[in-house]
Design a protein around this motif. Sequence first.
Motif, PDB file in Angstrom:
ATOM      1  N   ASP A 104       0.814  -1.220   0.000  1.00  0.00           N
ATOM      2  CA  ASP A 104       0.000   0.000   0.000  1.00  0.00           C
ATOM      3  C   ASP A 104       0.844   1.266   0.000  1.00  0.00           C
ATOM      4  O   ASP A 104       0.402   2.312  -0.475  1.00  0.00           O
ATOM      5  CB  ASP A 104      -0.936   0.027   1.212  1.00  0.00           C
ATOM      6  CG  ASP A 104      -2.243  -0.695   0.947  1.00  0.00           C
ATOM      7  OD1 ASP A 104      -2.700  -0.691  -0.199  1.00  0.00           O
ATOM      8  OD2 ASP A 104      -2.805  -1.261   1.906  1.00  0.00           O
ATOM      9  N   LEU A 105       2.042   1.194   0.509  1.00  0.00           N
ATOM     10  CA  LEU A 105       2.866   2.399   0.608  1.00  0.00           C
ATOM     11  C   LEU A 105       3.263   2.971  -0.752  1.00  0.00           C
ATOM     12  O   LEU A 105       3.611   4.149  -0.834  1.00  0.00           O
ATOM     13  CB  LEU A 105       4.122   2.126   1.443  1.00  0.00           C
ATOM     14  CG  LEU A 105       3.856   1.865   2.923  1.00  0.00           C
ATOM     15  CD1 LEU A 105       5.169   1.612   3.656  1.00  0.00           C
ATOM     16  CD2 LEU A 105       3.098   3.022   3.568  1.00  0.00           C
TER      17      LEU A 105
ATOM     18  N   HIS B  66      -1.515   5.810  -0.266  1.00  0.00           N
ATOM     19  CA  HIS B  66      -0.868   4.808   0.597  1.00  0.00           C
ATOM     20  C   HIS B  66      -1.866   3.867   1.268  1.00  0.00           C
ATOM     21  O   HIS B  66      -1.580   3.312   2.329  1.00  0.00           O
ATOM     22  CB  HIS B  66       0.025   5.485   1.656  1.00  0.00           C
ATOM     23  CG  HIS B  66       0.983   6.456   1.062  1.00  0.00           C
ATOM     24  ND1 HIS B  66       1.990   6.078   0.213  1.00  0.00           N
ATOM     25  CD2 HIS B  66       1.073   7.796   1.174  1.00  0.00           C
ATOM     26  CE1 HIS B  66       2.670   7.139  -0.172  1.00  0.00           C
ATOM     27  NE2 HIS B  66       2.127   8.198   0.382  1.00  0.00           N
ATOM     28  N   ASP B  67      -3.046   3.698   0.641  1.00  0.00           N
ATOM     29  CA  ASP B  67      -4.065   2.830   1.239  1.00  0.00           C
ATOM     30  C   ASP B  67      -4.923   2.113   0.197  1.00  0.00           C
ATOM     31  O   ASP B  67      -5.974   1.577   0.505  1.00  0.00           O
ATOM     32  CB  ASP B  67      -4.981   3.652   2.148  1.00  0.00           C
ATOM     33  CG  ASP B  67      -5.839   4.664   1.380  1.00  0.00           C
ATOM     34  OD1 ASP B  67      -5.564   4.940   0.186  1.00  0.00           O
ATOM     35  OD2 ASP B  67      -6.794   5.190   1.978  1.00  0.00           O
TER      36      ASP B  67
END
Length: 160
Positions: A132-133, A138-139
Motif C-alpha cells: 500500500d505504501l 498509501h491505502d
Amino acid sequence: MRRPLYFQDLPIILDLCPKYANVMEPNILSTLYSAVVERETRWGTLDAQGRWIIGDSGHGHFLPQIDDRFHGEWLRAVGPRPSAEQMHAKGLEILVGCLSYFKGRGFSDWVRRGVCAYNAGIDNVVTARRPDLVTTGHDYGADVTGIAFTLLSGTDGWEP
C-alpha cells in the motif's frame, strides 16, 4: 448512495468474469473489480455534457481509469467512447494480469498485491514490503478490499 452505472454495468461484468475462473472465483472477481472502479471513479466519470472525465493528471480514462501511458494502443483502437463491455473487459484484463502475477509467484497476500499493482504497477509492488505504501493515498489495497468486503456483505447502501 446512488451508483446507477454500477447497476447498469454489473451484468456485463458478471458475464466477463467466468473466463478468469482459473485465477479467482467469478463472483469474487466481479466484486473486487467493482471495488476497484469504485475507488478509481466512484462509478461516475461523466461531466455535465456527458463527456468522459480524464483523471490521474490526464492519464486515466473511463470508469476503470485505464492509463494511456501503458495502454495507449488499446485506447487509440477503441476511441473516445468505448462500449461498456470493451471498457470493463480491458479493466478486468489489467486487474487479472496483476492478480495472476502475484498468485503465480506464491505471495500469501497476492490479492492485495494484485489490487495495489492495478494502481501502482507490478514493478513497484513486487519489491515493496508493504504494497500500500507505493499506491495513491498509501491505502489503495486496504481501501479496495474493504469496499469489496462491504459489497459482499450487502451492507453497501448503494442504489440504482
